[in-house]
Design a protein around this motif. Structure first.
Motif, PDB file in Angstrom:
ATOM      1  N   GLN A 117       0.803  -1.243   0.232  1.00 30.02           N
ATOM      2  CA  GLN A 117       0.101   0.055   0.135  1.00 30.02           C
ATOM      3  C   GLN A 117       0.758   1.316   0.040  1.00 30.02           C
ATOM      4  O   GLN A 117       0.341   2.283  -0.519  1.00 30.02           O
ATOM      5  CB  GLN A 117      -0.982  -0.058   1.164  1.00 30.02           C
ATOM      6  N   PHE A 118       2.095   1.195   0.723  1.00 33.73           N
ATOM      7  CA  PHE A 118       2.911   2.505   0.690  1.00 33.73           C
ATOM      8  C   PHE A 118       3.172   2.918  -0.491  1.00 33.73           C
ATOM      9  O   PHE A 118       3.342   4.094  -0.961  1.00 33.73           O
ATOM     10  CB  PHE A 118       3.903   2.040   1.762  1.00 33.73           C
ATOM     11  N   PRO A 119       3.931   2.094  -1.340  1.00 39.76           N
ATOM     12  CA  PRO A 119       4.535   2.445  -2.664  1.00 39.76           C
ATOM     13  C   PRO A 119       3.434   3.148  -3.775  1.00 39.76           C
ATOM     14  O   PRO A 119       3.657   3.840  -4.615  1.00 39.76           O
ATOM     15  CB  PRO A 119       5.283   1.148  -3.335  1.00 39.76           C
ATOM     16  N   ILE A 120       1.994   2.383  -3.333  1.00 42.49           N
ATOM     17  CA  ILE A 120       1.012   2.790  -4.236  1.00 42.49           C
ATOM     18  C   ILE A 120       0.672   4.222  -3.969  1.00 42.49           C
ATOM     19  O   ILE A 120       0.266   5.192  -4.778  1.00 42.49           O
ATOM     20  CB  ILE A 120      -0.281   1.863  -4.214  1.00 42.49           C
ATOM     21  N   THR A 121       0.612   4.618  -2.781  1.00 40.15           N
ATOM     22  CA  THR A 121       0.306   6.096  -2.093  1.00 40.15           C
ATOM     23  C   THR A 121       1.569   6.848  -2.712  1.00 40.15           C
ATOM     24  O   THR A 121       1.207   8.121  -3.118  1.00 40.15           O
ATOM     25  CB  THR A 121       0.125   5.966  -0.769  1.00 40.15           C
ATOM     26  N   ALA A 122       2.800   6.497  -2.783  1.00 39.31           N
ATOM     27  CA  ALA A 122       3.617   7.158  -3.175  1.00 39.31           C
ATOM     28  C   ALA A 122       3.759   7.532  -4.539  1.00 39.31           C
ATOM     29  O   ALA A 122       4.111   8.675  -5.033  1.00 39.31           O
ATOM     30  CB  ALA A 122       5.224   6.637  -2.650  1.00 39.31           C
ATOM     31  N   MET A 123       3.441   6.686  -5.411  1.00 41.11           N
ATOM     32  CA  MET A 123       3.120   6.837  -6.970  1.00 41.11           C
ATOM     33  C   MET A 123       1.959   7.873  -7.186  1.00 41.11           C
ATOM     34  O   MET A 123       2.310   8.695  -8.232  1.00 41.11           O
ATOM     35  CB  MET A 123       2.886   5.411  -7.493  1.00 41.11           C
ATOM     36  N   ARG A 124       0.968   7.882  -6.371  1.00 43.96           N
ATOM     37  CA  ARG A 124      -0.119   8.781  -6.568  1.00 43.96           C
ATOM     38  C   ARG A 124       0.517  10.325  -6.389  1.00 43.96           C
ATOM     39  O   ARG A 124       0.074  11.160  -7.112  1.00 43.96           O
ATOM     40  CB  ARG A 124      -1.053   8.403  -5.595  1.00 43.96           C
ATOM     41  N   LEU A 125       1.139  10.531  -5.430  1.00 47.31           N
ATOM     42  CA  LEU A 125       1.825  11.789  -4.800  1.00 47.31           C
ATOM     43  C   LEU A 125       2.768  12.218  -6.018  1.00 47.31           C
ATOM     44  O   LEU A 125       2.574  13.302  -6.419  1.00 47.31           O
ATOM     45  CB  LEU A 125       2.613  11.561  -3.654  1.00 47.31           C
ATOM     46  N   ALA A 126       3.471  11.148  -6.578  1.00 45.90           N
ATOM     47  CA  ALA A 126       4.407  11.724  -7.632  1.00 45.90           C
ATOM     48  C   ALA A 126       3.349  12.136  -8.912  1.00 45.90           C
ATOM     49  O   ALA A 126       3.947  12.993  -9.758  1.00 45.90           O
ATOM     50  CB  ALA A 126       5.181  10.562  -7.994  1.00 45.90           C
ATOM     51  N   ASP A 127       2.613  11.200  -9.384  1.00 43.09           N
ATOM     52  CA  ASP A 127       1.814  11.610 -10.123  1.00 43.09           C
ATOM     53  C   ASP A 127       0.982  13.067 -10.229  1.00 43.09           C
ATOM     54  O   ASP A 127       1.026  13.522 -11.330  1.00 43.09           O
ATOM     55  CB  ASP A 127       0.478  10.494 -10.465  1.00 43.09           C
ATOM     56  N   VAL A 128       0.678  13.350  -9.122  1.00 40.41           N
ATOM     57  CA  VAL A 128       0.080  14.637  -8.591  1.00 40.41           C
ATOM     58  C   VAL A 128       1.117  15.765  -9.206  1.00 40.41           C
ATOM     59  O   VAL A 128       0.732  16.613  -9.628  1.00 40.41           O
ATOM     60  CB  VAL A 128      -0.448  14.490  -7.452  1.00 40.41           C
ATOM     61  N   ARG A 129       2.076  15.549  -8.495  1.00 41.17           N
ATOM     62  CA  ARG A 129       3.276  16.565  -8.816  1.00 41.17           C
ATOM     63  C   ARG A 129       3.604  16.534  -9.966  1.00 41.17           C
ATOM     64  O   ARG A 129       4.045  17.808 -10.404  1.00 41.17           O
ATOM     65  CB  ARG A 129       4.558  16.262  -7.918  1.00 41.17           C
ATOM     66  N   TYR A 130       4.047  15.402 -10.808  1.00 47.11           N
ATOM     67  CA  TYR A 130       4.491  15.475 -12.109  1.00 47.11           C
ATOM     68  C   TYR A 130       3.737  15.660 -13.186  1.00 47.11           C
ATOM     69  O   TYR A 130       4.149  15.346 -14.392  1.00 47.11           O
ATOM     70  CB  TYR A 130       5.697  14.532 -12.063  1.00 47.11           C
TER      71      TYR A 130
END
Length: 259
Positions: A117-130
């Motif tokens: 679950q943790f990397p999935i959340t991290a990928m979502r944050l990166a998607d929002v930023r970039y």
């Protein structure tokens, strides 16, 4: 260094996680390379959160996250493992794909729902930023994979783990992994998490007099859950709880005699 030593030892695997293993594997120290998602996934989330909170690209440069391996009494000299936020994410995606998108191993030959679950959340944050759309494709494949392997089933506790080598899903023993996973899965799958809550809490959370709620012992909760699902009692009734406690005590005494 402690993280690298731990990974070096664990990477050799063992019969606890792989009952078919006949000899230990050649070890490696790189904590990101593979089979360590509870570490790499948390690290990815930490740096993704840092980037989001401070609008910073500090960890986007390769080598901004560097691990040094230089044990004193063995080895062929120092090694350096260099990563960035993006390259850690790429490693995780590659591992997910290798495992058919069920997830990345936390220990050798063991995939857990919660750890991924943790990397999935991290990928979502990166998607929002970039402005990328990585997690959308990942989640489509991931949701299908965990259902296909019976890691997540409607009205049931999440499976304890999946063993890629044996293609074996280990059934849930208690609610621990399910509750832990749902806590973080709620961030991207809120509708299903809320819908599953009552059925997953069955037997573990029981209502008492005066509006109180009790958290039952895992072994008693398992019996209460089985009784409720088979129509043999209501966990919120004192008589059912007493019957479950009696059964648990009998099982414990039988096990003690057997050992």
């Amino acid at each position: 260094m402690l993280t690298l030593v731990s990974k070096y030892n664990t990477s050799q695997s063992g019969i606890f996680v792989d009952p078919d293993i006949k000899e230990l594997r050649k070890p490696w120290a790189d904590p990101i390379k593979e089979e360590n998602i509870m570490y790499s996934g948390h690290l990815l989330l930490m740096v993704a959160l840092y980037g989001m909170l401070f609008d910073s690209d500090d960890y986007e440069k390769e080598g901004s996250l560097t691990f040094n391996w230089n044990p004193i009494f063995w080895g062929l000299g120092p090694e350096k493992f260099e990563y960035s936020r993006k390259s850690i994410q790429d490693v995780i995606l590659k591992e997910m794909e290798k495992n058919g998108w069920v997830g990345v191993c936390c220990e050798p030959n063991m995939v857990f729902v919660v750890c991924n679950q943790f990397p999935i959340t991290a990928m979502r944050l990166a998607d929002v930023r970039y402005g990328t759309h990585v997690v959308e494709d990942v989640l489509e494949k991931y949701k299908a994979a965990i259902k296909r392997k019976s890691m997540v089933k409607e009205g049931a506790l999440f499976a304890d783990a999946w063993r890629p080598k044996q293609d074996q899903t280990l059934p849930a023993r208690e609610i621990c992994f399910t509750a832990w996973a749902c806590n973080f899965m709620n961030g991207w799958n809120s509708g299903e998490v809320h819908a599953m809550y009552s059925s997953q809490a069955l037997g573990t959370l029981t209502k008492r007099e005066g509006g109180l709620v009790n958290v039952e012992r895992p072994d008693v909760a398992a019996i209460l859950r089985e009784m409720a699902l088979s129509g043999k009692g209501n966990p919120n009734e004192a008589a059912t709880r007493q019957e479950a406690a009696t059964r648990q005590k009998a099982l414990e005494e039988a096990n003690n005699k057997a050992t």
